[in-house]
Design an enzyme around this catalytic site. Structure first.
Site, short mmCIF file in Angstrom:
data_model
loop_
_atom_site.label_atom_id
_atom_site.label_comp_id
_atom_site.label_asym_id
_atom_site.label_seq_id
_atom_site.Cartn_x
_atom_site.Cartn_y
_atom_site.Cartn_z
N ASP A 152 0.88 -1.17 0.00
CA ASP A 152 0.00 0.00 0.00
C ASP A 152 0.91 1.22 0.00
O ASP A 152 2.13 1.09 0.01
CB ASP A 152 -0.92 -0.02 1.23
CG ASP A 152 -2.19 0.80 1.05
OD1 ASP A 152 -2.14 1.83 0.34
OD2 ASP A 152 -3.23 0.42 1.62
N GLN A 179 -5.04 4.14 1.24
CA GLN A 179 -6.12 3.18 0.97
C GLN A 179 -5.98 2.56 -0.42
O GLN A 179 -6.94 2.46 -1.18
CB GLN A 179 -7.49 3.82 1.15
CG GLN A 179 -7.68 4.45 2.53
CD GLN A 179 -9.11 4.52 2.97
OE1 GLN A 179 -9.79 3.50 3.04
NE2 GLN A 179 -9.58 5.70 3.30
N HIS A 180 -4.75 2.15 -0.75
CA HIS A 180 -4.44 1.55 -2.04
C HIS A 180 -3.95 0.10 -1.87
O HIS A 180 -3.06 -0.33 -2.59
CB HIS A 180 -3.36 2.37 -2.76
CG HIS A 180 -3.78 3.75 -3.13
ND1 HIS A 180 -2.89 4.77 -3.41
CD2 HIS A 180 -5.02 4.29 -3.27
CE1 HIS A 180 -3.55 5.87 -3.70
NE2 HIS A 180 -4.85 5.61 -3.62
N LEU A 181 -4.53 -0.63 -0.96
CA LEU A 181 -4.08 -1.99 -0.68
C LEU A 181 -4.11 -2.84 -1.95
O LEU A 181 -5.10 -2.83 -2.70
CB LEU A 181 -4.97 -2.63 0.38
CG LEU A 181 -4.53 -4.00 0.88
CD1 LEU A 181 -3.27 -3.87 1.73
CD2 LEU A 181 -5.64 -4.64 1.70
#
Length: 472
Positions: free
Chosen positions: A288, A409-411
């Site tokens: 992330d 919030q880019h998992l």
């Protein structure tokens, strides 16, 4: 053909596959359909983030950002046709050419993916061989900055950071560092993501069927082949069969579905009483973009996108001038009397790796998510250097001298692609789940490493690219 999840990748994939009238496509989506009266009023406004606690188009998860001390926060994923691409800030910047070449996965080098980036977009600002002119998603940039964005750009350029004319138009080997306007999939204030641009028009085709408000609980696997999914929806619990099944439920949702169905790390599954169908490293090394946030005293700018410009440094930091507070982005400016913009310092090539594991064999129980952002001291050192640059850009009007931990919030990377001899690979280079016939994963899960830009445009591209593999 059964597609689980109508997010950014799933929406593009469904449209592409259903263009063949001989291919019947069923899309199962846990969130509401576009015809739901609650949807349009929440997702159309590209200047607002419909992710608050009252939102009916998102799902919230708890994660632990750091180990020492444990920092527990809530993250959000879209649960609606369009997925997170229907509720985000409109950032639609491609990954860098070096990101894709660095994957070293056959069929996914920059030269392979560029045609698919072009196919999904109509770039209203730039043309030529690097940009699309007739794709469904309109992309444009803010041409004149105001308020805090103008202050940020002026300060960054005064410190010697060059202006990058086109953040999505970089050739291989071209320098990426500098400040530039963010490519946005927001046109005249309206957010147009893959759900609206790809899947909604395709729903008029006779060979496309959407099952909305329907959650997939697990896969049915018979003799090493995925044959059906168990669903729970308005009609109660039922089974949907298919000759091909594609998981497009996002990095969290797809990983959980694989694991509760017996595809994942064998010991964890056995400890939970789940029969192991394939011992694969699902969720063991996620990535992330860790982010530190600093409130600043610039004048907030309302009725504009949350992020209009960014600065990328040579060390892979993206410095982001958010146009107002997060509360104002979610609820409107009147919600926060102390509304202030803030600067985000995001590490785009982090070394830390997190985990997504099961807490229970129950598919309705949320998974355990651990980002482990502080597990690599070099990452913390890079973020510290980025914060120092952000304070310099802010020019002494930062409202705190201590950044707070956050996440972009880019998992991604819960089920990465890779070569046959790659022990980290859950999928082969065509997104097929190893050891299971008739099953693919197509979403942010598949990325071997996260891109050096926000991943939304890349995930839409992945849906477009993978359609060629699945269609055969």
């Amino acid at each position: 053909m059964l597609i689980v999840g109508a997010g950014s990748a799933g929406s593009v994939l469904a449209e592409r596959l259903s263009a063949d009238p001989a291919c019947r496509v069923t899309v199962v989506e846990a969130g509401p359909a576009p015809t739901d009266a609650r949807v349009a009023q929440q997702i159309d406004n590209g200047l607002r983030l419909p992710i608050g606690t009252a939102s009916s188009v998102v799902r919230h998860y708890l994660t632990t950002l750091t180990d020492e001390p444990p920092r527990r926060v809530q993250i959000t994923r879209g649960a609606v046709v369009g997925g997170s691409g229907a509720v985000n800030g409109g950032y639609f910047c491609r990954g860098l050419p070096a990101d894709f070449d660095g994957w070293q996965v056959p069929g996914w080098a920059w030269r392979d993916v560029l045609p698919h980036f072009r196919a999904i977009e109509t770039d209203l600002d730039f043309g030529g061989p690097l940009h699309g002119a007739d794709g469904p998603i309109k992309v444009r940039r803010v041409s004149e900055f105001d308020g805090c964005t103008a202050s940020f750009v002026a300060a960054a350029r005064s410190l010697g950071h060059p202006w990058v004319e086109d953040l999505s138009g970089l050739e291989p080997g071209a320098p990426a560092a500098g400040v530039g306007a963010v490519p946005l999939n927001i046109d005249s204030g309206t957010r147009t993501g893959p759900g609206g641009a790809f899947l909604q028009p395709a729903l008029d085709r006779d060979n496309v069927h959407l099952l909305a408000d329907t959650r997939v609980l697990r896969l049915e696997i018979t003799a090493g082949r995925a044959t059906a999914v168990e669903c729970d929806g308005p009609a109660g619990r039922h089974t949907v069969t298919a000759d091909r099944i594609v998981l497009c439920a996002g990095a969290i949702g797809s990983a959980q579905l694989l694991m509760v169905s017996g595809i994942g790390p064998a010991k964890m599954l056995q400890d939970l009483g789940i029969d192991v169908r394939a011992n694969l490293p699902v969720g063991v090394a996620t990535s992330d973009h860790p982010e530190w946030v600093i409130p600043v005293g610039w004048t907030p700018t309302h009725d504009v996108p949350p992020l209009e410009a960014v600065l990328l440094t040579e060390s892979g930091l993206e410095i982001r001038p958010y146009t107002s507070s997060f509360a104002a982005m979610v609820h409107g400016p009147e919600h926060d009397p102390a509304d202030r913009p803030h600067i985000g310092v995001a590490l785009m090539r982090s070394r830390s790796r997190g985990r997504v594991t099961l807490a229970s064999a129950d598919p309705l129980a949320p998974p355990v998510i651990e980002h482990r952002y502080d597990s690599e001291p070099a990452d913390v050192a890079d973020l510290t250097a980025g914060a120092e640059l952000a304070f310099e850009i802010a020019g002494g009007i930062a409202e705190s001298d201590e950044p707070s931990w956050s996440t972009s919030q880019h998992l991604a990377g819960t089920a990465p692609m890779g070569a046959d001899d790659d022990p980290r690979a859950v999928l082969d280079e065509q997104c097929r789940v190893r050891g299971i016939e008739g099953l693919w994963v197509v979403d942010g899960s598949v990325m071997p490493t996260l891109t050096s830009r926000g991943p939304h445009a890349t995930i839409a591209m992945i849906g477009h690219r993978a359609a060629e593999f699945i269609a055969g």
